[in-house]
Design a protein around this motif. Structure first.
Motif, short mmCIF file in Angstrom:
data_model
loop_
_atom_site.label_atom_id
_atom_site.label_comp_id
_atom_site.label_asym_id
_atom_site.label_seq_id
_atom_site.Cartn_x
_atom_site.Cartn_y
_atom_site.Cartn_z
N HIS A 94 0.81 -1.22 0.00
CA HIS A 94 0.00 0.00 0.00
C HIS A 94 0.84 1.27 0.00
N GLY A 96 2.43 3.52 2.26
CA GLY A 96 1.74 4.57 3.00
C GLY A 96 2.06 5.99 2.60
N LEU A 157 -3.23 -4.22 2.39
CA LEU A 157 -4.40 -3.76 3.14
C LEU A 157 -5.60 -4.69 2.99
N TRP A 420 -3.44 6.91 5.41
CA TRP A 420 -3.46 5.73 4.53
C TRP A 420 -2.52 4.68 5.11
N GLY A 421 -3.09 3.56 5.54
CA GLY A 421 -2.28 2.50 6.10
C GLY A 421 -3.05 1.71 7.15
N HIS A 422 -2.33 0.88 7.88
CA HIS A 422 -2.94 0.08 8.95
C HIS A 422 -3.03 0.95 10.20
N THR A 463 4.78 1.31 6.91
CA THR A 463 4.52 0.35 5.82
C THR A 463 5.33 -0.93 5.99
#
Length: 885
Positions: A94, A96, A157, A420-422, A463
Motif C-alpha cells: 500500500h 503509505g 491492506l 493511509w495504512g494500517h 509500511t
C-alpha cells in the motif's frame, strides 16, 4: 498442437517477431491455469514457493524490477518443469507515504486538501486512486513473462493481511515488545510523519561550519566559541560541552555562559562524547533537536526546549523567530548574530545530512510521542539464524553486514502520522486516558469503562511493519493455518535488492521466527543496482532512466531478460547496455531460424525414434548432456548468468554452428542414416528449447508448439535431465574431426579463399586412432571444411603447401592451382616489410627509458602486447614464405 493452443507464427518469417507472440502466449498460460500449483492431492511432490517482493501501488517498472523479476521467474519456471508444486505469489504494497502523497497531490489539483475531506472521505479517495492506478505495475510484470499465480494476488491492506498486522501488534504489545513514549525520532516535515532510522538517507553535502561566541554569564569574560552546522537551534540550547580531558577548557567546566540572542544562562559540562578535534572543541547541547544531544541531556538531566515544530516552523519557544520556516530562521539568526558581533567566522564543510528517503526533505530530529518495537529480543534469533546456517545469504559476504547491523540495532519507531495504512489498534479511554490494545474494536476497555467512550489512535503503522509479515500473512496466517500456510511455508527463496536488506529482510526474518518459529525462507538472493552504461545510478535528475517496457517494445521481453541475466552477477551492480539486448535478440533469432530449419528437415521423411548412426549424432547428444548437467548445476547455485551462458553457447556453437551444418545433407534420406539424423536433430532441438525456456519463455513456447510435442505447454514439460553420457570413442573421434575442420578453416582464411573455392587437403595423423576418426567423419570434414578431396594415407608432404596443426596431426593444403604463387609471394613480402617496420617502432619505444617512466602502465603493457603480436606475425609470415619457396 491442441485445438485450444494459440496459432503459432507463420512459416515464412525469417526473423522472430516478439510483438506477434508474447501477449498471445501469456494470455494462453493464464487461461490454462498453468501458473497455479496443482492442488495437494497427496502426490508427495516437493513444494517450491517464492513470495514476490511487493512493488508499491504507486510504482512503475524499472530495470531493477525487471532483473529481479527475471531471476525469480527463472527459478519458478525451472522448478515447475522439474515437477515441483510451484507457487510464485504476487501482490502489491500500500506504500503509505507515497500513496498518500499522490492522493494529496490529486486533491490539490482539484483545489482541495485532506483536511477539507476528513479521514473517511480521504480514505475513499485513496482506495479509488488505488483501484485506478495501483495495478499498472502488475500489468507490466505480465509483459516480462512473470509466471505468478494471479489467483492468489495479495495487497497489504487486504482483510486477511490486516488481521495478521493487528494480531502481531497486539501480541507484541502484550509481550512488552511494543511500547509508546516520548523519544527522539526522525520527522519529515514535508510528509508530516515520523520516520524510522533506516528511512533516512544520509547524503554528503557542502555546507558551512559557523563559529559563534557565547559570552560568559555575568559579563565576566570573553566567553567560549562553539562550532555548529545548525545555528537556528541555538535558541533551544541548554548547555555547552567540552571533553573532560581537553586541557584548553579545564577551567571552564562548571562555569556558565549566555546563549546568544536569548540571554539564557546555561552550564558548561564535561562529556566524553565531545570530539576535541572538531571545530573549537566546544559544542552546543540542544537536547530537543539532536539525537546525540538528547543522549547527553539524559546523562546530565538537562531540560529540553523545542524550538522547531513538527511542521518545520519555529515554535513559540523561539521567541522573536516564532512562525518562521527553519531555513528562514537560520538566515535571520545568522544576521542577528553578526549584528551583535557574536558570529566569529564560517568555514566550508562537507558533511552528511539526513533526508527523507521518500521525498528528499532534510529530516528534523524531534522529541515526539510515538510507538516503538523493542528490537533486541527479536534481533537475536534473526542473527542466530544466519550464524547457525538456518538462513543463507547469497552472496555470503552480506552475512557479515547482516549480523553486524543486528548487533547494533535500535528500537524501531513504527507509528506514522498518516491516514493511509494500517491504523494502530490502540484505543484511548475518553474518561481516564488509559489505553486498550485489541485486534478488533473493543466492547469493553481495559480500564472497565464503556468502549463507546474510547477513540482509536490516529496514527498508522510504518509500511514496513505489514511488509515484514508478507511471507506468512499472504499464505493465510493466522486465520487459515491449514491451507497454503501449512503447505508452502516456509518459502524457499527470497530474491530482492541488497539495498533493502535492513528495511525488509531483517524484519521478515525476525517476525517470521517470532510468530511461526521458522525462518520465512531458506535463502535470500541479493541483486545489485542496474546502472547506466557509464556506471551512474539511474534517476530522473540525471535524465538517464530507461523504461524496460520501451526495451520490450523494441527488442522483445526475451531479449531484455536474457541481456539482464547475462550481464548481472549475484550481489553486484551491473551496467545496462543496449548492445547486450541486441546480442540477446540475435540469440532469439538464431533459435527461431534453427527451429524453422528443423521443422522443415524432419518433415522430409517419416520421423521415428532411431539410435545415433554417425559420430556426429553421438557427439551432439553428449554435448547436450553436458550442457544440461552444467546448466542445472549453475541454477542450483543461483548462477543465472552462467546457466544462461552455458545454454545459449550450446545452442549457438554446438547445435547451430556444428551439428545443423553437419546434418543438412542427411535429412532427406529414406535410409537408416536419414532416420537417425532426423530423430537426433529433433530430440536435441526439442530438449534445447526446454533447457532455454526458463530464460526465454516466449520464443521457446512459440518454437516448441511448432514441433511435435505432448502436453499443453513447454512450461509444464519436464526440464531436461543429465544422463551422465560418457565420452565414447565415437565422440572423441568427432572432436578430433572438428579440430581438423577448424584448422582447415583457419588456413582458408589466411589464403583468403571464398566458400566456393574448394581446396585439397592432405592430413597426417600422429596415431592410427586419429586417422580412423578422420575417416569415420570424412563426409562432415569434406563438407564443413569446403574441401575438394581429403587424403589421410599420403606418405610425402605436398610442396608448396600451407600447413596447420590439428588435434592429433597436421594438415596441408597444396597451393598449386589454388593460389597464384608469385602474387601470393609478393603479397607476403609486402606484409612482412610492413610488420618489420612496426616491430622496429615498437621496440624503439620500449627501449626508451623516458617512455617507460612517464607513460601510464596500461599504455606500456599495451605496447608490449602489440610487440609480441607483431613478433608472432613476423614468424608466421616467415613460415609462409618458406612454404612457398
Amino acid at each position: 498442437m491442441a485445438d485450444s493452443d494459440p496459432q503459432v507464427s507463420e512459416e515464412g518469417r525469417t526473423r522472430y517477431a516478439p510483438a506477434a507472440v508474447e501477449q498471445r502466449w501469456y494470455q494462453y498460460w493464464e487461461e490454462q491455469g498453468l501458473f497455479t500449483p496443482p492442488p495437494d492431492g497427496g502426490s508427495g511432490a516437493p513444494t517450491f514457493a517464492i513470495v514476490i517482493p511487493p512493488p508499491n501501488v504507486t510504482g512503475v517498472l524499472h530495470l531493477g524490477h525487471a532483473l529481479n523479476t527475471t531471476w525469480q521467474d527463472i527459478l519458478v519456471r525451472w522448478h515447475r518443469m522439474r515437477g515441483d508444486a510451484t507457487l510464485w505469489l504476487p501482490g502489491t504494497d500500500h506504500a503509505g507515504i507515497s500513496t498518500q502523497q499522490r492522493v494529496e497531490a490529486m486533491l490539490r489539483a482539484r483545489g482541495q486538501s485532506k483536511d477539507d475531506l476528513g479521514r473517511e472521505e480521504f480514505l475513499r479517495e485513496a482506495w479509488a486512486w488505488r483501484a485506478q492506478y495501483g495495478g499498472i505495475i502488475l500489468d507490466q510484470l505480465r509483459r516480462l513473462g512473470a509466471s505468478v499465480d494471479w489467483s492468489r494476488l495479495r495487497f497489504t491492506l487486504d482483510d486477511g493481511l490486516s488481521l495478521a498486522v493487528r494480531t502481531v501488534f497486539v501480541r507484541l504489545y502484550e509481550e512488552g515488545l511494543i511500547y509508546r513514549g516520548a523519544y527522539m525520532i526522525n520527522r519529515c516535515v514535508q510528509c508530516g510523519t515520523a520516520l524510522s532510522d533506516i528511512e533516512v538517507e544520509h547524503e554528503d553535502e557542502d555546507g558551512w561550519l559557523w563559529r559563534i561566541r557565547y559570552p560568559e554569564a555575568g559579563g565576566g569574560g570573553a566567553g567560549l566559541e562553539i562550532a555548529t552546522t545548525r545555528p537556528e537551534t541555538l535558541l533551544g540550547d541548554t548547555a555547552l560541552a567540552v571533553h573532560p580531558d581537553d586541557e584548553r577548557y579545564q577551567a571552564w567546566i562548571g562555569r556558565r555562559v549566555e546563549v546568544p540572542l536569548v540571554g539564557r544562562e546555561v552550564p558548561v559540562l564535561a562529556d566524553a562524547f565531545v570530539d576535541p578535534a572538531f571545530g573549537t572543541g566546544v559544542v552546543k547541547v540542544t537536547p530537543a533537536h539532536d539525537p546525540n544531544d538528547y543522549a547527553m541531556g539524559e546523562r546530565h538531566s538537562l531540560p529540553r526546549i523545542q524550538v522547531i515544530g513538527e511542521d518545520g516552523r519555529m515554535t513559540a519557544e523561539a521567541g522573536a523567530y516564532a512562525g518562521l520556516p527553519r531555513e528562514v530562521a537560520r538566515e535571520r539568526v545568522l544576521s542577528d548574530l553578526e549584528a551583535a558581533g557574536l558570529l566569529m567566522a564560517k568555514e566550508p564543510l562537507r558533511h552528511a545530512v539526513g533526508h527523507c528517503e521518500r521525498c528528499g526533505t532534510v529530516v528534523e530530529p524531534l522529541i515526539s510521542v510515538q510507538w516503538f518495537v523493542s528490537m533486541g529480543p527479536l534481533a537475536k534469533p534473526a542473527r542466530d539464524a544466519v550464524a547457525d546456517g538456518a538462513l543463507t545469504l547469497v552472496p555470503d559476504r552480506f552475512a557479515k553486514v547482516y549480523v553486524n547491523w543486528l548487533d547494533n540495532i535500535h528500537d524501531w519507531c513504527i507509528s506514522r502520522q498518516l491516514w493511509w495504512g494500517h491504523r494502530i489498534p490502540a484505543y484511548y479511554c475518553g474518561l481516564c486516558g488509559q489505553v486498550t490494545v485489541s485486534v478488533d474494536a473493543p466492547t469493553t476497555l481495559s480500564c472497565g469503562h464503556d468502549a463507546r467512550q474510547a477513540h482509536q489512535d490516529e496514527d498508522v503503522l510504518d509500511t514496513w511493519f505489514s511488509s515484514a509479515l508478507w511471507p506468512f500473512s499472504t499464505l493465510g496466517w493466522p486465520a487459515e493455518p491449514q491451507g497454503d500456510f501449512d503447505r508452502f511455508y516456509p518459502t524457499q527463496v527470497l530474491s530482492t535488492g541488497y539495498d533493502i536488506l535492513f528495511f525488509w529482510v531483517v524484519r521478515m526474518v525476525a517476525q517470521g521466527l517470532h510468530f511461526t518459529g521458522r525462518v520465512p525462507f531458506d535463502t535470500v538472493l541479493l541483486h545489485g543496482l542496474v546502472r547506466d552504461d557509464q556506471g551512474r545510478k539511474m534517476s530522473k535528475s540525471a535524465d538517464n532512466g530507461i523504461d524496460p517496457l520501451d526495451v520490450v517494445e523494441e527488442y522483445g521481453a526475451d531479449a531484455l531478460r536474457l541481456s539482464l541475466v547475462l550481464g548481472a552477477a549475484v550481489g553486484a551492480d551491473m551496467r545496462f547496455r543496449r548492445e547486450r539486448v541486441e546480442a540477446a535478440r540475435h540469440v532469439a533469432n538464431k533459435l527461431w531460424n534453427a527451429v524453422r530449419f528443423v521443422r522443415t528437415g524432419i518433415a522430409a521423411a517419416p520421423l521415428v525414434p532411431a539410435d545415433p548412426a554417425r559420430p556426429a549424432d553421438a557427439w551432439i547428444l553428449w554435448e547436450l548432456d553436458h550442457a544440461v548437467r552444467d546448466t542445472t548445476r549453475a541454477l542450483e547455485h543461483f548462477e543465472f548468468g552462467e546457466a544462461a551462458r552455458i545454454a545459449t553457447d550450446f545452442l549457438w556453437d554446438k547445435l547451430c554452428d556444428w551439428y545443423i551444418e553437419a546434418v543438412k545433407g542427411r535429412l532427406a534420406a529414406a535410409d537408416a542414416d536419414g532416420a537417425a539424423a532426423r530423430w537426433t536433430l529433433y530430440v536435441v532441438m526439442e530438449a534445447t528449447l526446454r533447457l532455454l525456456h526458463p530464460f526465454m519463455p516466449f520464443v521457446t513456447e512459440e518454437c516448441w508448439q511448432s514441433l511435435p510435442h505432448t502436453g499443453p505447454s513447454i512450461m509444464v514439460a519436464p526440464f531436461p535431465t543429465a544422463e551422465g553420457l560418457e565420452r565414447t570413442r565415437a565422440v572423441a573421434g568427432h572432436l578430433a574431426a572438428q579440430s581438423l575442420i577448424r584448422t582447415v578453416r583457419n588456413l582458408r582464411a589466411e589464403l583468403g579463399l571464398s566458400p566456393a573455392e574448394r581446396a585439397q587437403a592432405v592430413a597426417f595423423a600422429a596415431e592410427a586412432a586419429v586417422a580412423e576418426a578422420w575417416e569415420a567423419n570424412r563426409a562432415e570434414i569434406v563438407e564443413l571444411a569446403r574441401l575438394a578431396s581429403l587424403s589421410t594415407t599420403a606418405v610425402d608432404r605436398p610442396h608448396p603447401a600451407i600447413a596447420g596443426v590439428a588435434e592429433g596431426g597436421t594438415v596441408y593444403l597444396p597451393l598449386a592451382g589454388l593460389v597464384d604463387l608469385a602474387r601470393e609471394r609478393e603479397r607476403l613480402e609486402k606484409d612482412r616489410a610492413a610488420t618489420q617496420v612496426d616491430l622496429e617502432r615498437l621496440a624503439r619505444r620500449l627501449n626508451d627509458a623516458g617512455f617507460i617512466a612517464k607513460a601510464p602502465p596500461a599504455v606500456v603493457d599495451d605496447t608490449r602486447r602489440r610487440l609480441g603480436a607483431a613478433q608472432e606475425r613476423a614468424a608466421r609470415l616467415a613460415e609462409r614464405l618458406e612454404e612457398l619457396s
